[in-house]
Motif scaffolding. Structure first.
Motif, PDB file in Angstrom:
ATOM      1  N   CYS A   1       0.840  -1.206   0.000  1.00  0.00           N
ATOM      2  CA  CYS A   1       0.000   0.000   0.000  1.00  0.00           C
ATOM      3  C   CYS A   1       0.873   1.253   0.000  1.00  0.00           C
TER       4      CYS A   1
ATOM      5  N   ASN B   1     -10.139  -1.372  -3.228  1.00  0.00           N
ATOM      6  CA  ASN B   1      -9.003  -1.123  -2.315  1.00  0.00           C
ATOM      7  C   ASN B   1      -9.306   0.072  -1.407  1.00  0.00           C
TER       8      ASN B   1
ATOM      9  N   CYS C   1      -6.236   0.590   1.067  1.00  0.00           N
ATOM     10  CA  CYS C   1      -4.879   0.398   0.562  1.00  0.00           C
ATOM     11  C   CYS C   1      -4.669   1.294  -0.655  1.00  0.00           C
TER      12      CYS C   1
END
Length: 417
Positions: free
Chosen positions: A1, A29, A32
């Motif tokens: 990340c 995501n 992240c």
């Protein structure tokens, strides 16, 4: 990340030079981040240019730490709608003890972001599907981006900074021409920008001091509490746990007097993310000011409109105290923004704000304090009192008819639904 840049006080003391990072989050995501290259971003598989894009732009960071609200906002935006959420991380630049340096960097950062958005546009992205959410200096940065793009950005939101911008011309700060729709939320007249600077400007508690925030400069959170409240209110409205209903009005005083709780020209608007549904109506009306009151903590609002018709022989002036009872729980509203006038067959409308939500009210207590401590207590007759829950429209009205009371003395009654 790829995470938001985390700096500390040593960086701020030494000073930081501007460096802009763009961190992408989506429903795939949400926790992240993926850093986007300013020129090679089409190669990022999670970045879908056919989706709307929300840019989150922070403000001045005198400690260098990441904003406490940023992860929460990113997650809620991704949950609410299938969008690209891009965090504009300009912490290197915003983290300077010298505020003037950070202000100067907003123009450079705006130029950087403008170039990125133009690249998106060349790849097929639509400007009117873009939403820039700018906090403090970040709001002005968003405004500069919007001006660079001739006001074709879809929407700019939140709370522009005040210091060094209070006497600025429209091209030197955020203004309504910077986007197709600009909505501003005011919670601090010291570190936020005074006046009206959007198509609609929301003023929480008049836009100045916020309930629960310290009033003295010696308190630790004095410099951030009022100003940061705008983001916490926005988050609360975004996740659906708050109903921030604002009312178009000429002034906060008129709002407190209950003069704007019903408006034929424009219905009350929900402050926050969902105000966009009123865009067409607002654009027809021109710049609009809307006011609402909050409590000190989540869920921030519990307001009732109180309508009373009095019939008393002598003119009395006073303030009103109302208590709601539910079992052993009691919450009180003190309506003392000004002395109220009670006379023969007079209809009075008030805004009552309670700190606690009591869904099942079995008793109401009412007291009209006139300050009269000498001589007999005059009687006041209420032909009718009605309490209308403003943020809970599914709840019934609470009414009572023909109540006799003495000034400065509390009377209790069971409401009729």
């Amino acid at each position: 990340c790829d995470n938001f840049t985390d700096l500390n006080l040593s960086h701020c003391f030494l000073g930081t030079s501007l460096y802009v990072r763009l961190l992408l989050y989506t429903r795939a995501n949400p926790a992240c981040g993926r850093e986007l290259h300013h020129q090679r971003f089409p190669s990022e598989p999670l970045f879908n240019l056919s989706r709307p894009t929300a840019f989150v732009i922070h403000g001045y960071r005198p400690t260098g730490a990441p904003p406490v609200w940023i992860d929460h906002l990113v997650r809620l935006l991704a949950e609410r709608r299938d969008v690209n959420v891009i965090v504009v991380d300009w912490n290197r630049g915003a983290a300077n003890l010298n505020y003037l340096t950070a202000v100067a960097y907003t123009r450079e950062a705006a130029h950087n972001l403008t170039g990125f958005i133009r690249s998106m546009q060349e790849e097929g992205a639509s400007l009117d599907s873009m939403h820039l959410i700018g906090v403090s200096l970040g709001a002005h940065l968003a405004g500069f981006v919007g001006a660079n793009l001739k006001g074709k950005i879809g929407r700019i939101t939140l709370d522009p900074a005040g210091p060094l911008f209070t006497s600025a011309t429209p091209d030197e700060r955020l203004d309504p021409s910077d986007a197709m729709f600009v909505d501003v939320l005011h919670t601090d007249m010291d570190f936020g920008l005074r006046g009206a600077h959007g198509h609609i400007d929301f003023y929480a508690n008049g836009g100045a001091d916020q309930p629960g925030c310290p009033k003295t400069i010696f308190a630790k959170s004095y410099f951030v509490c009022d100003h940061q409240r705008s983001m916490f209110l926005y988050l609360c409205a975004l996740n659906g746990t708050c109903s921030l209903t604002a009312y178009p009005c000429a002034s906060y005083a008129d709002f407190l007097d209950g003069r704007c709780l019903q408006c034929e020209a424009f219905k009350p608007a929900s402050c926050g993310y969902d105000v966009i549904q009123w865009r067409e109506s607002l654009l027809k009306l021109g710049q609009t000011k809307a006011f609402f009151s909050t409590t000190a903590s989540h869920p921030y609002t519990l307001n009732y409109r109180v309508d009373m018709v009095t019939w008393n022989q002598y003119l009395r002036w006073g303030v009103v105290y109302i208590r709601l009872h539910s079992g052993r729980n009691v919450t009180e509203a003190r309506i003392d923004s000004k002395l109220l006038r009670f006379e023969q067959f007079t209809s009075t409308r008030l805004l009552a704000q309670f700190d606690e939500d009591l869904p099942h009210v079995h008793k109401i207590s009412l007291r009209i304090n006139t300050g009269n401590v000498i001589g007999p207590r005059y009687k006041i007759r209420l032909l009718r009192i009605r309490l209308t829950p403003l943020e809970r429209p599914q709840r019934p009205l609470m009414c009572r008819f023909d109540i006799f009371m003495e000034e400065n003395t509390e009377v209790a009654f069971r409401p009729l639904s």
